[in-house]
Design an enzyme around this catalytic site. Structure first.
Site, PDB file in Angstrom:
ATOM      1  CB  ILE A 137      -0.975   0.023   1.202  1.00 34.66           C
ATOM      2  CG1 ILE A 137      -0.238  -0.076   2.538  1.00 34.66           C
ATOM      3  CG2 ILE A 137      -1.998  -1.077   1.082  1.00 34.66           C
ATOM      4  CD1 ILE A 137      -1.177  -0.010   3.751  1.00 34.66           C
ATOM      5  CG  ASP A 138       0.057   4.193  -2.804  1.00 41.24           C
ATOM      6  OD1 ASP A 138       0.809   3.434  -3.425  1.00 41.24           O
ATOM      7  OD2 ASP A 138      -1.018   4.630  -3.256  1.00 41.24           O
ATOM      8  CE  LYS A 139       6.523   9.188   3.132  1.00 40.09           C
ATOM      9  NZ  LYS A 139       7.341  10.332   2.647  1.00 40.09           N
ATOM     10  NE  ARG A 238      -2.926   8.224  -4.354  1.00 36.25           N
ATOM     11  CZ  ARG A 238      -1.602   8.402  -4.325  1.00 36.25           C
ATOM     12  NH1 ARG A 238      -0.801   7.374  -4.085  1.00 36.25           N
ATOM     13  NH2 ARG A 238      -1.098   9.597  -4.544  1.00 36.25           N
TER      14      ARG A 238
END
Length: 304
Positions: A137-139, A238
């Site tokens: 998962i993104d930062k 997103r």
């Protein structure tokens, strides 16, 4: 050394050679490809070319990729929020701001550095840089991740992801007011030709992407939604929410500049379910919203 071969299609004819190559492999950066061109590792129709070469329709491009540098990833004593752990799997609630695995610019302070300190037995399928990492998962996205502690568990979890049998539910705050209660976004995602570091909905060099969403609450200018992934593409939620006109609040890449006071996208991996690799029993975990998102929702409920 590994050799990759590509054929130029008419849609991409006229692109610079470095731009064309990076459009074919999303994990390769423009800087990296330009260095390979300087090192004479890129050929077109059997001939070495320079970085300003523009590809033509049906050109045969060959890229000789050198063996990756061996990087020593160090274990670091970083606190972890472990939701579940046994001899096969760890489920971690990752905080916002933490990178999942080492990469250029982030060789320390990552989830992998923390996992290596916590336990010595992580699967080796992804090598030294991403031991045990099955998905990312993104930062700036918080929430649940499953990590494999051995190769058998790793292979099982990856196969479940490919078969779309895992359960991955996210919660997000988006711009705009969604009028309908539920919906499905079925739109392929690929690398954005104009912006190398971004993804977009496109039919070119793309992969299937499906997101199901449900409205949880509505405010004057925002909507609180739940998104369930059927597929797991880079930046999928997103990109999909932007595509239908409701970008995530705080998203620095896909959202508007005028947004809610949050550092990074308001997105949380709230539910994770899968078949346990060894027992074959269904296991499911939940992680509460992080404090930042809770405060945003409280603020929105007050102002309407």
């Amino acid at each position: 050394m590994e050799v990759f071969k590509f054929e130029v299609t008419s849609e991409l004819a006229g692109d610079r050679i470095d731009k064309f190559i990076t459009s074919q492999q999303e994990d390769w950066s423009r800087t990296q490809v330009q260095q390979w061109i300087k090192d004479k590792r890129v050929k077109v129709n059997g001939n070495v070319v320079k970085s300003n070469y523009k590809v033509s329709d049906l050109d045969q491009v060959e890229v000789s990729v050198p063996e990756p540098e061996v990087l020593e990833v160090e274990a670091e004593n970083i606190p972890l929020d472990i939701v579940f752990e046994d001899e096969d799997v760890i489920v971690v609630n990752k905080p916002r701001g933490m990178v999942v695995h080492p990469a250029p610019g982030h060789y320390s302070g990552t989830l992998v550095n923390a996992l290596m300190y916590h336990c010595k037995d992580l699967s080796g399928i992804n090598g030294v840089i991403r031991p045990g990492i099955v998905h990312r998962i993104d930062k700036d996205t918080s929430g649940l991740l499953m990590v494999a502690k051995n190769d058998q568990a790793h292979e099982s979890l990856v196969s479940q992801l490919k078969a779309k049998t895992t359960k991955r539910v996210y919660q997000a705050i988006v711009h705009g007011v969604i009028s309908h209660q539920t919906g499905t976004i079925d739109a392929p995602i690929g690398r954005d030709k104009k912006e190398r570091q971004s993804m977009t909905v496109t039919n070119e060099n793309s992969r299937e992407a499906v997101t199901h969403f449900t409205v949880l609450d509505r405010f004057t200018n925002y909507t609180y939604v739940q998104c369930e992934l059927e597929t797991g593409r880079t930046h999928q939620i997103r990109v999909h929410m932007k595509y239908i006109g409701y970008p995530l609040a705080g998203d620095p890449k896909y959202g508007p500049k005028k947004t809610l006071d949050i550092d990074g996208q308001a997105l949380h991996a709230a539910v994770l379910g899968f078949e346990h690799p060894k027992t074959k029993e269904w296991v499911e975990f939940e992680a509460p919203l992080p404090t930042e998102m809770e405060k945003l929702l409280e603020h929105l409920r007050i102002i309407g």
